[in-house]
Design a protein around this motif. Structure first.
Motif, PDB file in Angstrom:
ATOM      1  N   UNK A 107       0.839  -1.208   0.000  1.00  9.08           N
ATOM      2  CA  UNK A 107       0.000   0.000   0.000  1.00  9.08           C
ATOM      3  C   UNK A 107       0.874   1.259   0.000  1.00  9.08           C
ATOM      4  N   UNK A 108       1.945   1.238   0.792  1.00  8.75           N
ATOM      5  CA  UNK A 108       2.836   2.398   0.844  1.00  8.75           C
ATOM      6  C   UNK A 108       3.495   2.635  -0.508  1.00  8.75           C
ATOM      7  N   UNK A 109       3.900   1.564  -1.175  1.00 12.78           N
ATOM      8  CA  UNK A 109       4.478   1.704  -2.519  1.00 12.78           C
ATOM      9  C   UNK A 109       3.456   2.296  -3.489  1.00 12.78           C
ATOM     10  N   UNK A 110       2.248   1.786  -3.429  1.00 10.72           N
ATOM     11  CA  UNK A 110       1.196   2.290  -4.311  1.00 10.72           C
ATOM     12  C   UNK A 110       0.898   3.757  -4.029  1.00 10.72           C
ATOM     13  N   UNK A 111       0.862   4.128  -2.759  1.00 11.48           N
ATOM     14  CA  UNK A 111       0.575   5.522  -2.392  1.00 11.48           C
ATOM     15  C   UNK A 111       1.670   6.458  -2.887  1.00 11.48           C
ATOM     16  N   UNK A 112       2.928   6.028  -2.766  1.00  7.13           N
ATOM     17  CA  UNK A 112       4.021   6.880  -3.249  1.00  7.13           C
ATOM     18  C   UNK A 112       3.956   7.034  -4.769  1.00  7.13           C
ATOM     19  N   UNK A 113       3.656   5.946  -5.461  1.00  9.17           N
ATOM     20  CA  UNK A 113       3.553   6.029  -6.924  1.00  9.17           C
ATOM     21  C   UNK A 113       2.390   6.928  -7.328  1.00  9.17           C
ATOM     22  N   UNK A 114       1.275   6.814  -6.610  1.00  9.53           N
ATOM     23  CA  UNK A 114       0.133   7.676  -6.906  1.00  9.53           C
ATOM     24  C   UNK A 114       0.506   9.140  -6.728  1.00  9.53           C
ATOM     25  N   UNK A 115       1.134   9.453  -5.601  1.00 11.64           N
ATOM     26  CA  UNK A 115       1.497  10.841  -5.325  1.00 11.64           C
ATOM     27  C   UNK A 115       2.487  11.384  -6.346  1.00 11.64           C
ATOM     28  N   UNK A 116       3.393  10.523  -6.834  1.00 11.91           N
ATOM     29  CA  UNK A 116       4.405  10.952  -7.805  1.00 11.91           C
ATOM     30  C   UNK A 116       3.892  10.938  -9.239  1.00 11.91           C
ATOM     31  N   UNK A 117       2.684  10.435  -9.444  1.00  8.51           N
ATOM     32  CA  UNK A 117       2.165  10.326 -10.807  1.00  8.51           C
ATOM     33  C   UNK A 117       2.863   9.251 -11.613  1.00  8.51           C
ATOM     34  N   UNK A 118       3.413   8.243 -10.914  1.00  8.94           N
ATOM     35  CA  UNK A 118       4.141   7.165 -11.596  1.00  8.94           C
ATOM     36  C   UNK A 118       3.178   6.025 -11.888  1.00  8.94           C
ATOM     37  N   UNK A 119       2.379   6.234 -12.906  1.00 15.15           N
ATOM     38  CA  UNK A 119       1.321   5.277 -13.268  1.00 15.15           C
ATOM     39  C   UNK A 119       1.330   5.082 -14.781  1.00 15.15           C
ATOM     40  N   UNK A 120       1.144   3.851 -15.208  1.00 17.14           N
ATOM     41  CA  UNK A 120       1.076   3.538 -16.639  1.00 17.14           C
ATOM     42  C   UNK A 120      -0.253   2.848 -16.918  1.00 17.14           C
ATOM     43  N   UNK A 121      -1.028   3.452 -17.764  1.00 20.28           N
ATOM     44  CA  UNK A 121      -2.359   2.908 -18.078  1.00 20.28           C
ATOM     45  C   UNK A 121      -2.379   2.366 -19.494  1.00 20.28           C
ATOM     46  N   UNK A 122      -2.682   1.091 -19.614  1.00 20.18           N
ATOM     47  CA  UNK A 122      -2.876   0.444 -20.907  1.00 20.18           C
ATOM     48  C   UNK A 122      -4.369   0.279 -21.152  1.00 20.18           C
ATOM     49  N   UNK A 123      -4.833   0.669 -22.315  1.00 22.68           N
ATOM     50  CA  UNK A 123      -6.245   0.457 -22.637  1.00 22.68           C
ATOM     51  C   UNK A 123      -6.398   0.228 -24.126  1.00 22.68           C
ATOM     52  N   UNK A 124      -7.390  -0.577 -24.448  1.00 18.28           N
ATOM     53  CA  UNK A 124      -7.731  -0.824 -25.844  1.00 18.28           C
ATOM     54  C   UNK A 124      -9.227  -1.078 -25.918  1.00 18.28           C
ATOM     55  N   UNK A 125      -9.877  -0.437 -26.866  1.00 18.15           N
ATOM     56  CA  UNK A 125     -11.324  -0.588 -27.026  1.00 18.15           C
ATOM     57  C   UNK A 125     -11.649  -0.679 -28.508  1.00 18.15           C
ATOM     58  N   UNK A 126     -12.809  -1.254 -28.784  1.00 21.02           N
ATOM     59  CA  UNK A 126     -13.250  -1.360 -30.167  1.00 21.02           C
ATOM     60  C   UNK A 126     -14.710  -0.910 -30.262  1.00 21.02           C
ATOM     61  N   UNK A 127     -14.981  -0.110 -31.282  1.00 18.58           N
ATOM     62  CA  UNK A 127     -16.350   0.246 -31.676  1.00 18.58           C
ATOM     63  C   UNK A 127     -16.644  -0.467 -32.991  1.00 18.58           C
ATOM     64  N   UNK A 128     -17.773  -1.157 -33.048  1.00 14.16           N
ATOM     65  CA  UNK A 128     -18.186  -1.827 -34.279  1.00 14.16           C
ATOM     66  C   UNK A 128     -19.615  -1.429 -34.598  1.00 14.16           C
ATOM     67  N   UNK A 129     -19.853  -1.070 -35.836  1.00 15.71           N
ATOM     68  CA  UNK A 129     -21.228  -0.884 -36.323  1.00 15.71           C
ATOM     69  C   UNK A 129     -21.441  -1.809 -37.514  1.00 15.71           C
ATOM     70  N   UNK A 130     -22.666  -2.285 -37.655  1.00 16.02           N
ATOM     71  CA  UNK A 130     -22.981  -3.225 -38.730  1.00 16.02           C
ATOM     72  C   UNK A 130     -24.483  -3.175 -38.997  1.00 16.02           C
TER      73      UNK A 130
END
Length: 294
Positions: A267-290
């Motif tokens: 938790x302490x590691x996570x809190x320090x990373x949060x405060x420092x903005x040391x976060x990497x977000x991976x995301x992928x989405x798909x929109x399909x129309x048919x």
């Protein structure tokens, strides 16, 4: 795995944002962008009939009810009676109830939904939980009228699930990699939904939509890896959330995987990373129309 009697309602109404108002506002803004993009792809018109599959809290269906006007009709379907009642109350408050119907129905078959009854079918983040996606898409094809339009939005978890041993949930935890690995191992063991969520990518969806009989299939795929601050309002608010309806919260995972002392270290590691903005977000989405062929 969530132990709630109705994990879908529990997640959408509480655990998705951890009950945190700031988290909820952040999520709402992102969800409204998804809603507007999905509906723009199917363009519901006044007087048309729309089926919102897996309607959840009504994000898509209630906006569709505004678009189809007083002569239109929107059927909100879900496996959760609690969520359907939530949608009914929201529709009443918005003056849209006369345009809406509420049906308990589940993919992959959509039993109880009539053939060729709808001009538009929408689906947001529902197929991801369905092992038999071909049968589910065939059911959506079945309930559309000839010329009817399908609109899908789905996350692509094959992309987002890639692991960095120096990070946990995107936060840097260097020096506590072994603890993070144990948390990830417990999360994997507690995830019966993972097989369905990881069994496909954007190409699989595109191919299956065409294979069940849809035509004019169009797909927009978006993936990103962003470094910077987490979108959560605080690390505690983040830990109170769950990544999906069938998963425990992040705090529950820490408690299950680690001793109290070990959990506090992480938790302490996570809190320090949060405060420092040391976060990497991976995301992928798909929109399909048919379209169902006329």
């Amino acid at each position: 795995m969530s132990g709630a009697a109705d994990p879908w309602a529990d997640w959408l109404l509480r655990r998705r944002d951890g009950g945190d108002a700031a988290n909820r506002a952040i999520a709402r803004a992102a969800l409204h962008r998804i809603r507007d993009r999905l509906l723009a792809g199917v363009d519901p018109q006044p007087g048309e009939h729309v089926l919102d599959v897996g309607c959840g809290d009504g994000l898509i269906g209630l906006r569709a009810a505004e678009l189809v006007g007083p002569t239109g009709r929107v059927v909100l379907s879900d496996i959760s009676p609690t969520l359907l009642e939530h949608c009914r109350q929201a529709a009443l408050a918005a003056g849209l109830h006369e345009r809406c119907a509420y049906v308990v129905a589940a993919l992959p078959e959509l039993r109880g939904i009539a053939d060729t009854a709808f001009d538009v079918v929408t689906d947001r983040s529902v197929l991801i939980y369905i092992p038999d996606k071909a049968t589910a898409l065939a059911a959506m094809h079945r309930v559309l009228r000839p010329g009817g339009r399908l609109g899908l939005f789905e996350p692509i978890n094959r992309f987002t699930s890639a692991r960095d041993p120096g990070r946990l949930w995107g936060f840097a935890v260097h020096g506590a990699e072994e603890l993070a690995a144990r948390v990830n191992a417990v999360a994997a063991a507690d995830a019966p939904e993972a097989a369905a969520m990881l069994s496909f990518d954007e190409r699989d969806l595109f191919t299956t939509v065409a294979a069940v009989g849809f035509v004019d299939v169009r797909m927009d795929y978006h993936a990103e890896v962003l470094d910077g601050r987490s979108p959560a309002s605080s690390i505690e608010a983040f830990l109170a959330t769950a990544p999906n309806p069938l998963a425990p919260t992040y705090a529950e995972l820490l408690a299950e995987a680690l001793s109290p002392t070990e959990a506090e270290i992480l938790r302490a590691k996570l809190a320090r990373a949060f405060a420092a903005g040391d976060h990497r977000r991976r995301s992928a989405v798909v929109h399909i129309s048919a379209t169902r062929a006329g």
